[in-house]
Design a protein around this motif. Structure first.
Motif, mmCIF file in Angstrom:
data_model
loop_
_atom_site.group_PDB
_atom_site.id
_atom_site.type_symbol
_atom_site.label_atom_id
_atom_site.label_comp_id
_atom_site.label_asym_id
_atom_site.label_seq_id
_atom_site.Cartn_x
_atom_site.Cartn_y
_atom_site.Cartn_z
ATOM 1 N N SER A 70 -50.320 -30.939 -7.359
ATOM 2 C CA SER A 70 -50.159 -32.035 -8.306
ATOM 3 C C SER A 70 -50.441 -33.351 -7.584
ATOM 4 O O SER A 70 -50.402 -33.409 -6.347
ATOM 5 N N ARG A 71 -50.754 -34.367 -8.358
ATOM 6 C CA ARG A 71 -51.002 -35.681 -7.764
ATOM 7 C C ARG A 71 -50.302 -36.740 -8.579
ATOM 8 O O ARG A 71 -50.260 -36.656 -9.815
ATOM 9 N N ASP A 72 -49.779 -37.731 -7.885
ATOM 10 C CA ASP A 72 -49.134 -38.864 -8.517
ATOM 11 C C ASP A 72 -49.880 -40.102 -8.047
ATOM 12 O O ASP A 72 -49.597 -40.630 -6.969
ATOM 13 N N ASN A 73 -50.826 -40.543 -8.842
ATOM 14 C CA ASN A 73 -51.648 -41.689 -8.435
ATOM 15 C C ASN A 73 -50.814 -42.954 -8.258
ATOM 16 O O ASN A 73 -51.130 -43.806 -7.430
ATOM 17 N N ALA A 74 -49.748 -43.073 -9.019
ATOM 18 C CA ALA A 74 -48.902 -44.269 -8.912
ATOM 19 C C ALA A 74 -48.201 -44.335 -7.554
ATOM 20 O O ALA A 74 -47.922 -45.427 -7.047
ATOM 21 N N LYS A 75 -47.916 -43.160 -6.996
ATOM 22 C CA LYS A 75 -47.242 -43.101 -5.692
ATOM 23 C C LYS A 75 -48.213 -42.813 -4.563
ATOM 24 O O LYS A 75 -47.789 -42.653 -3.410
ATOM 25 N N ASN A 76 -49.497 -42.701 -4.891
ATOM 26 C CA ASN A 76 -50.524 -42.389 -3.886
ATOM 27 C C ASN A 76 -50.172 -41.126 -3.107
ATOM 28 O O ASN A 76 -50.340 -41.065 -1.880
ATOM 29 N N THR A 77 -49.700 -40.129 -3.811
ATOM 30 C CA THR A 77 -49.205 -38.922 -3.153
ATOM 31 C C THR A 77 -49.709 -37.675 -3.873
ATOM 32 O O THR A 77 -49.803 -37.649 -5.107
ATOM 33 N N VAL A 78 -50.003 -36.670 -3.072
ATOM 34 C CA VAL A 78 -50.392 -35.362 -3.588
ATOM 35 C C VAL A 78 -49.382 -34.341 -3.058
ATOM 36 O O VAL A 78 -48.934 -34.444 -1.908
ATOM 37 N N TYR A 79 -49.065 -33.379 -3.893
ATOM 38 C CA TYR A 79 -48.056 -32.389 -3.526
ATOM 39 C C TYR A 79 -48.647 -30.980 -3.592
ATOM 40 O O TYR A 79 -49.586 -30.709 -4.349
ATOM 41 N N LEU A 80 -48.045 -30.098 -2.823
ATOM 42 C CA LEU A 80 -48.364 -28.678 -2.926
ATOM 43 C C LEU A 80 -47.040 -27.917 -2.924
ATOM 44 O O LEU A 80 -46.361 -27.850 -1.896
ATOM 45 N N GLN A 81 -46.676 -27.407 -4.079
ATOM 46 C CA GLN A 81 -45.476 -26.584 -4.199
ATOM 47 C C GLN A 81 -45.863 -25.148 -3.893
ATOM 48 O O GLN A 81 -46.743 -24.584 -4.555
ATOM 49 N N MET A 82 -45.204 -24.577 -2.900
ATOM 50 C CA MET A 82 -45.533 -23.226 -2.458
ATOM 51 C C MET A 82 -44.323 -22.329 -2.662
ATOM 52 O O MET A 82 -43.276 -22.564 -2.062
ATOM 53 N N ASN A 83 -44.479 -21.335 -3.499
ATOM 54 C CA ASN A 83 -43.411 -20.380 -3.786
ATOM 55 C C ASN A 83 -43.820 -18.984 -3.328
ATOM 56 O O ASN A 83 -44.995 -18.708 -3.102
ATOM 57 N N SER A 84 -42.837 -18.115 -3.240
ATOM 58 C CA SER A 84 -43.078 -16.713 -2.854
ATOM 59 C C SER A 84 -43.950 -16.632 -1.605
ATOM 60 O O SER A 84 -44.934 -15.884 -1.567
ATOM 61 N N LEU A 85 -43.589 -17.383 -0.610
ATOM 62 C CA LEU A 85 -44.415 -17.462 0.593
ATOM 63 C C LEU A 85 -44.460 -16.133 1.334
ATOM 64 O O LEU A 85 -43.471 -15.373 1.354
ATOM 65 N N LYS A 86 -45.620 -15.876 1.914
ATOM 66 C CA LYS A 86 -45.862 -14.640 2.647
ATOM 67 C C LYS A 86 -46.218 -14.978 4.103
ATOM 68 O O LYS A 86 -46.703 -16.081 4.381
ATOM 69 N N PRO A 87 -46.027 -14.048 5.009
ATOM 70 C CA PRO A 87 -46.402 -14.308 6.400
ATOM 71 C C PRO A 87 -47.865 -14.734 6.551
ATOM 72 O O PRO A 87 -48.183 -15.562 7.415
#
Length: 115
Positions: A70-87
């Motif tokens: 996701s990206r929040d242009n107002a905050k100049n920030t991009v996110y990566l939500q990572m679930n069910s992580l694997k080795p």
């Protein structure tokens, strides 16, 4: 020159979650595509996910249904939500911003998935 700084990496157990953030030093409104790449030891850097300014997103097959960009242009920030992580998700994760005559990279944040 836009500076990109990643944060949020760390050690997590398999099945756990992490949220990575990429903070830009300037507005990302004019950056067409923001993306996350990763590079595991001994492997080439690969695209994980990307999001266009209009909000459309694309994912590597290996992370579909587990990761969300996701990206929040107002905050100049991009996110990566990572679930069910694997080795096999263990890697250095890099933020990238790409557009006309521009291609910016962060220095990366390490994600280690291990019990």
């Amino acid at each position: 020159q836009v500076q990109l700084v990643e944060s949020g990496g760390g050690l997590v157990q398999p099945g756990g979650s992490l949220r990575l953030s990429c903070a830009a030093s300037e507005s990302i409104f004019s950056i067409n595509v923001m993306g996350w790449y990763r590079q595991a030891p001994g492997k080439e850097r690969e695209l994980v996910a990307a999001i266009a300014n209009g909000g459309s997103a694309a994912y590597a097959d290996a992370v579909k249904a587990r990761f969300t960009i996701s990206r929040d242009n107002a905050k100049n920030t991009v996110y990566l939500q990572m679930n069910s992580l694997k080795p096999e998700d263990t890697a250095v994760y890099y933020c990238n911003g790409r557009g006309t005559l521009m291609n910016y990279w962060g220095k990366g944040t390490l994600v280690t998935v291990s019990s």
